[in-house]
Design an enzyme around this catalytic site. Structure first.
Site, mmCIF file in Angstrom:
data_model
loop_
_atom_site.group_PDB
_atom_site.id
_atom_site.type_symbol
_atom_site.label_atom_id
_atom_site.label_comp_id
_atom_site.label_asym_id
_atom_site.label_seq_id
_atom_site.Cartn_x
_atom_site.Cartn_y
_atom_site.Cartn_z
ATOM 1 N N SER A 127 17.110 1.441 -31.055
ATOM 2 C CA SER A 127 17.255 -0.010 -31.124
ATOM 3 C C SER A 127 18.495 -0.303 -31.978
ATOM 4 O O SER A 127 18.554 0.060 -33.149
ATOM 5 C CB SER A 127 15.999 -0.617 -31.756
ATOM 6 N N ARG A 148 22.515 -13.425 -38.115
ATOM 7 C CA ARG A 148 21.429 -14.207 -37.507
ATOM 8 C C ARG A 148 21.489 -15.710 -37.768
ATOM 9 O O ARG A 148 21.277 -16.495 -36.836
ATOM 10 C CB ARG A 148 20.052 -13.652 -37.919
ATOM 11 N N ASP A 189 15.320 -6.481 -22.828
ATOM 12 C CA ASP A 189 14.367 -7.506 -23.291
ATOM 13 C C ASP A 189 14.765 -8.904 -22.847
ATOM 14 O O ASP A 189 13.963 -9.646 -22.290
ATOM 15 C CB ASP A 189 14.272 -7.512 -24.825
ATOM 16 N N ASP A 219 14.438 -10.307 -38.194
ATOM 17 C CA ASP A 219 15.313 -11.186 -37.424
ATOM 18 C C ASP A 219 14.599 -12.450 -36.949
ATOM 19 O O ASP A 219 15.178 -13.524 -36.916
ATOM 20 C CB ASP A 219 15.912 -10.426 -36.235
HETATM 21 N N1 ARG Z 1 17.036 -3.592 -40.965
HETATM 22 C C1 ARG Z 1 18.171 -4.453 -40.728
HETATM 23 C C2 ARG Z 1 17.807 -5.888 -41.034
HETATM 24 O O1 ARG Z 1 16.665 -6.221 -41.141
HETATM 25 C C3 ARG Z 1 18.723 -4.286 -39.339
HETATM 26 C C4 ARG Z 1 17.939 -4.924 -38.259
HETATM 27 C C5 ARG Z 1 18.518 -4.694 -36.934
HETATM 28 N N2 ARG Z 1 17.942 -5.584 -35.968
HETATM 29 C C6 ARG Z 1 17.643 -5.243 -34.725
HETATM 30 N N3 ARG Z 1 17.106 -6.155 -33.978
HETATM 31 N N4 ARG Z 1 17.834 -4.048 -34.251
HETATM 32 O O2 ARG Z 1 18.672 -6.678 -41.180
#
Ligand code: ARG
Length: 421
Positions: free
Chosen positions: A195, A114, A33, A143
């Site tokens: 992912s 993040r 990406d 995110d």
């Molecule tokens: N569900 C978790 C969260 O919202 C993990 C997210 C993982 N993020 C990703 N871009 N794969 O914090």
């Protein structure tokens, strides 16, 4: 000029005006990406791109390879920030003191990372003279909320672009775009990968069969933690020493927090600890399933919680979980910079002043069970609690009087509700 449909018109105040984008700080991971994005931004916006990659202790990355790739794809600069120390001290440490688990199972590693990544992006954007920050989050996840809320809070002068939300490319189109622009595609294009997101505090997998709720975890999803079935059949007891709420040594060997998190992660991973198959309420309304591997959290959180329970009073023990739930929710929901989070941290820190001691945890085929405790601050007196005679200190003859008054209101209410009509 009519807006480019692949860019779209801004809806929020912090979204960049496409005309004003000339030098972009891209949060770059080296994956498909953000590699496509690196080219796409140069093309579509006719802008310069500066890359930032943040090391939060995700295992197995070669930062030099990522840096070289970015420069080869036209980045003007590529910075790799080693943020492990800051992540451990300022983010994970607070999560430990807050026993932070969202939805009862998710130790928040991504959610903690993040705001730090976005803060570092702001700093680098300013240092490198960028007007815009770009990230690779989709429009369906948490995110984007965490990153954009951070940028809009800390740097209202910077614009944000999130190409994945607007560029209308699926995986196939991205791969085609990559081929066309000489971007290497790792592992070919056939298998759709999970992912993944990971750091010192854990690893998440999403996508593929994980989206099928009736599908039990396939073995290949576990990259960090040994499957419990294959973990050693010999249990191992590890002793964690805590000082003021933070782990400072394992089995008597003092170490800094980063190293300690890594070491605890290895021990947990070896014994199959920290697998969570989680149904989760995202902040954007979706309900999803995640597979988590969080071996360090799987050892440290239960140990910390147990020690806290030992040194705190019944009233503190009743109260703190309510604040912990609120803390985890704020952090999950991207509101790291909300003052209530800092208010709650002040409380967590104050309580943790006395959370010092040693906890033995037995690791065995996926479980981490507290088996020993020691603390100079334990609100515990073996002679008082003992079933053996306790001398004069605890007066058993005072117990009936206590029970009479303690149960008074409940008894009166019971009588009223059960009076003959
Ligand atoms: N569900 C978790 C969260 O919202 C993990 C997210 C993982 N993020 C990703 N871009 N794969 O914090």
């Amino acid at each position: 000029m009519s807006p480019d449909p692949h860019i779209g018109a801004p809806t929020a105040s912090y979204e960049a005006d496409p005309e004003a984008v000339s030098r972009v700080l891209l949060l770059y991971s080296g994956g498909l990406d953000t590699s496509v994005m690196l080219k796409w931004i140069q093309d579509r916006y006719d802008a310069e791109v500066v890359c930032l990659t943040v090391d939060l202790g995700q295992p197995g990355e070669d930062w030099e390879v990522i840096r070289a790739k970015a420069l080869r794809l036209g980045a003007r600069e590529c910075h790799v920030a080693d943020a492990r120390e800051e992540f451990a001290r300022e983010y994970v440490a607070r999560a430990i003191r807050a026993n932070a688990l969202y939805g009862g199972g998710y130790p928040l590693f991504t959610a903690l990372g993040r705001p730090l990544i976005a803060k570092l992006a702001v700093e680098q954007a300013r240092a490198s003279g960028c007007d815009t920050i770009a990230h690779g989050c989709t429009g369906k996840g948490n995110d984007q909320v965490r990153i954009e809320a951070t940028i809009a809070t800390l740097a209202p002068e910077l614009g944000v672009i999130a190409p994945v939300r607007t560029w209308q490319m699926g995986r196939e189109e991205e791969i085609a775009y990559a081929r066309e622009h000489g971007i290497p595609v790792k592992g070919g294009s056939e298998a759709v990968p999970y992912s993944i997101d990971d750091n010192l505090w854990g690893r998440s997998s999403e996508g593929r069969w994980i989206e099928d709720l009736a599908h039990a975890p396939e073995d290949d999803v576990f990259e960090l933690v040994t499957r419990p079935e294959e973990a050693p059949s010999q249990a191992q007891v590890v002793t964690l020493s805590f000082e003021r709420g933070l782990p400072v040594a394992i089995d008597g060997t003092p170490m800094g927090l980063v190293e300690l998190l890594q070491r605890a992660g290895e021990l947990g991973a070896r014994h199959g600890v920290g697998i969570v198959d989680h149904i989760e309420d995202r902040i954007v309304g979706l309900k999803v399933r995640d597979i988590y591997e969080a071996p360090a959290a799987g050892i440290i959180l239960p140990a910390h919680q147990d020690l806290e329970r030992l040194v705190c009073t019944i009233h503190q023990n009743q109260f703190k979980p309510e604040l912990e739930r609120q803390w985890a929710y704020l952090v999950y929901a991207g509101l790291w910079w909300e003052p209530l989070r800092a208010d709650l941290d002040a409380y967590m820190e104050h309580v943790n002043e006395c959370v010092t001691g040693e906890i033995g945890v037995k690791l065995y085929k996926g479980s981490a069970r507290v088996v020993t405790r020691a603390s100079p601050n334990a609100v515990y007196d073996a002679s008082l609690a003992s079933f053996a005679a306790s001398g004069g200190l605890f007066s058993q003859s005072a117990a009936p009087g206590f029970i009479e008054l303690w149960s008074l209101q409940s008894r009166l209410a019971w009588r009223l509700r059960n009076r003959p009509r």
